[in-house]
Design a protein around this motif. Structure first.
Motif, PDB file in Angstrom:
ATOM      1  N   ASP A 154       0.824  -1.209   0.000  1.00 54.41           N
ATOM      2  CA  ASP A 154       0.000   0.000   0.000  1.00 54.41           C
ATOM      3  C   ASP A 154       0.857   1.257   0.000  1.00 54.41           C
ATOM      4  O   ASP A 154       0.544   2.233  -0.691  1.00 54.41           O
ATOM      5  CB  ASP A 154      -0.921   0.006   1.225  1.00 54.41           C
ATOM      6  CG  ASP A 154      -2.062  -0.984   1.089  1.00 54.41           C
ATOM      7  OD1 ASP A 154      -2.339  -1.415  -0.046  1.00 54.41           O
ATOM      8  OD2 ASP A 154      -2.668  -1.330   2.117  1.00 54.41           O
ATOM      9  N   ALA A 155       1.941   1.247   0.771  1.00 54.47           N
ATOM     10  CA  ALA A 155       2.828   2.414   0.819  1.00 54.47           C
ATOM     11  C   ALA A 155       3.512   2.634  -0.530  1.00 54.47           C
ATOM     12  O   ALA A 155       3.629   3.769  -1.003  1.00 54.47           O
ATOM     13  CB  ALA A 155       3.870   2.239   1.918  1.00 54.47           C
ATOM     14  N   ILE A 156       3.941   1.550  -1.163  1.00 54.79           N
ATOM     15  CA  ILE A 156       4.583   1.661  -2.477  1.00 54.79           C
ATOM     16  C   ILE A 156       3.587   2.189  -3.513  1.00 54.79           C
ATOM     17  O   ILE A 156       3.914   3.065  -4.322  1.00 54.79           O
ATOM     18  CB  ILE A 156       5.142   0.296  -2.913  1.00 54.79           C
ATOM     19  CG1 ILE A 156       6.248  -0.152  -1.954  1.00 54.79           C
ATOM     20  CG2 ILE A 156       5.676   0.362  -4.340  1.00 54.79           C
ATOM     21  CD1 ILE A 156       6.733  -1.572  -2.192  1.00 54.79           C
ATOM     22  N   ASP A 157       2.368   1.674  -3.484  1.00 60.53           N
ATOM     23  CA  ASP A 157       1.353   2.128  -4.437  1.00 60.53           C
ATOM     24  C   ASP A 157       1.053   3.612  -4.248  1.00 60.53           C
ATOM     25  O   ASP A 157       0.909   4.362  -5.228  1.00 60.53           O
ATOM     26  CB  ASP A 157       0.067   1.319  -4.273  1.00 60.53           C
ATOM     27  CG  ASP A 157       0.231  -0.123  -4.741  1.00 60.53           C
ATOM     28  OD1 ASP A 157       1.195  -0.400  -5.482  1.00 60.53           O
ATOM     29  OD2 ASP A 157      -0.604  -0.961  -4.350  1.00 60.53           O
ATOM     30  N   GLU A 158       0.944   4.058  -2.986  1.00 53.65           N
ATOM     31  CA  GLU A 158       0.661   5.466  -2.731  1.00 53.65           C
ATOM     32  C   GLU A 158       1.829   6.346  -3.173  1.00 53.65           C
ATOM     33  O   GLU A 158       1.630   7.442  -3.706  1.00 53.65           O
ATOM     34  CB  GLU A 158       0.365   5.685  -1.246  1.00 53.65           C
ATOM     35  CG  GLU A 158       0.002   7.111  -0.878  1.00 53.65           C
ATOM     36  CD  GLU A 158      -1.266   7.607  -1.550  1.00 53.65           C
ATOM     37  OE1 GLU A 158      -1.452   8.838  -1.618  1.00 53.65           O
ATOM     38  OE2 GLU A 158      -2.064   6.768  -2.008  1.00 53.65           O
ATOM     39  N   PHE A 159       3.040   5.868  -2.959  1.00 58.17           N
ATOM     40  CA  PHE A 159       4.224   6.592  -3.431  1.00 58.17           C
ATOM     41  C   PHE A 159       4.156   6.777  -4.948  1.00 58.17           C
ATOM     42  O   PHE A 159       4.407   7.868  -5.472  1.00 58.17           O
ATOM     43  CB  PHE A 159       5.481   5.819  -3.039  1.00 58.17           C
ATOM     44  CG  PHE A 159       6.772   6.443  -3.481  1.00 58.17           C
ATOM     45  CD1 PHE A 159       7.427   7.370  -2.680  1.00 58.17           C
ATOM     46  CD2 PHE A 159       7.345   6.095  -4.701  1.00 58.17           C
ATOM     47  CE1 PHE A 159       8.622   7.949  -3.085  1.00 58.17           C
ATOM     48  CE2 PHE A 159       8.533   6.667  -5.115  1.00 58.17           C
ATOM     49  CZ  PHE A 159       9.177   7.600  -4.306  1.00 58.17           C
ATOM     50  N   GLN A 160       3.808   5.725  -5.654  1.00 53.38           N
ATOM     51  CA  GLN A 160       3.687   5.807  -7.107  1.00 53.38           C
ATOM     52  C   GLN A 160       2.548   6.727  -7.534  1.00 53.38           C
ATOM     53  O   GLN A 160       2.662   7.458  -8.526  1.00 53.38           O
ATOM     54  CB  GLN A 160       3.487   4.415  -7.697  1.00 53.38           C
ATOM     55  CG  GLN A 160       4.753   3.591  -7.812  1.00 53.38           C
ATOM     56  CD  GLN A 160       5.691   4.174  -8.860  1.00 53.38           C
ATOM     57  OE1 GLN A 160       6.417   5.136  -8.581  1.00 53.38           O
ATOM     58  NE2 GLN A 160       5.694   3.609 -10.040  1.00 53.38           N
ATOM     59  N   ASN A 161       1.432   6.691  -6.799  1.00 52.10           N
ATOM     60  CA  ASN A 161       0.322   7.590  -7.112  1.00 52.10           C
ATOM     61  C   ASN A 161       0.753   9.053  -6.991  1.00 52.10           C
ATOM     62  O   ASN A 161       0.404   9.894  -7.826  1.00 52.10           O
ATOM     63  CB  ASN A 161      -0.861   7.321  -6.190  1.00 52.10           C
ATOM     64  CG  ASN A 161      -1.552   6.003  -6.486  1.00 52.10           C
ATOM     65  OD1 ASN A 161      -1.449   5.477  -7.597  1.00 52.10           O
ATOM     66  ND2 ASN A 161      -2.243   5.455  -5.506  1.00 52.10           N
ATOM     67  N   LEU A 162       1.517   9.354  -5.939  1.00 51.28           N
ATOM     68  CA  LEU A 162       1.988  10.725  -5.743  1.00 51.28           C
ATOM     69  C   LEU A 162       2.955  11.132  -6.846  1.00 51.28           C
ATOM     70  O   LEU A 162       2.953  12.282  -7.293  1.00 51.28           O
ATOM     71  CB  LEU A 162       2.655  10.846  -4.376  1.00 51.28           C
ATOM     72  CG  LEU A 162       1.736  10.703  -3.171  1.00 51.28           C
ATOM     73  CD1 LEU A 162       2.542  10.691  -1.877  1.00 51.28           C
ATOM     74  CD2 LEU A 162       0.713  11.832  -3.136  1.00 51.28           C
TER      75      LEU A 162
END
Length: 212
Positions: free
Chosen positions: A128-136
């Protein structure tokens, strides 16, 4: 994790507290400034590169200058593991100069298997943290002239707290705030006492004196 109990993660998390995100930010830091010794050491020991303490001890303590220079010297002297690490970082530097942040990190995480390496060490909850990083990174590329420096600055300007959906966590322990747990009607709930002095005494194995 020590007991191999499956955990779906916490219901809320600060993005900059997540080790996977810290590793990805450190990658950006060393590409902008290879002489950042602390960031470089973090990247070298991260799953993205995979060196260990023994590898760093061969070059770090006796180095006359920057760790990056010592890494290159070790690679030139035929150290296979140091050479592989140096080549990885050189490859990242060549791409980062010409690719927007989202494309660069997508290449690192997906094409190079960085995501799988991070999840293998940190657990599935890091996804989830990696996905949010990519979204940002994607949002930044769409809203601003894409630059790695600008993206890292935007991450550091404010804290980001992510609320995670744990409704479908399966047969896993869910770590939640009391407020978040209200109304879920879980069959078993553990409410740890992590704040009182009595809790610290129990952990230390001392007798606890209860108030009358």
């Amino acid at each position: 994790k020590q007991r191999d109990i499956p955990v779906s993660g916490a219901d809320r998390m600060r993005l900059d507290d997540q080790i996977a995100v810290q590793d990805l930010i450190a990658v950006g830091d060393i590409l902008l400034l290879p002489e950042d010794d602390l960031a470089l050491a973090c990247v070298l020991k991260s799953p993205l590169v995979g060196l260990d303490d023994d590898d760093l001890m061969r070059v770090a303590p006796s180095r006359p200058g920057a760790l990056w220079t010592a890494l290159l010297d070790g690679a030139r002297k035929g150290d296979v593991r140091l050479a592989a690490a140096a080549e990885t970082i050189k490859r990242w530097r060549n791409r980062a100069d010409f690719m927007p942040p989202f494309e660069f990190y997508a290449e690192l995480l997906d094409a190079e298997g960085g995501r799988a390496k991070l999840l293998a060490r940190l657990g599935a909850e890091a996804a989830d943290a990696i996905d949010e990083f990519q979204n940002l990174a994607l949002v930044y590329d769409e809203d601003a002239p894409p630059s790695l420096q600008g993206f890292l600055d935007s991450l550091r300007q404010r804290q980001r707290v992510i609320k995670r959906d744990l409704e479908h966590g399966g047969n896993q322990v869910r770590v939640m705030t009391v407020h978040g747990a209200k109304g879920l009607e879980a069959p078993i709930v553990f409410l740890p006492d992590t704040c009182s002095a009595g809790s610290a005494a129990r952990q230390a194995g001392r007798p606890v004196k209860l108030a009358s």
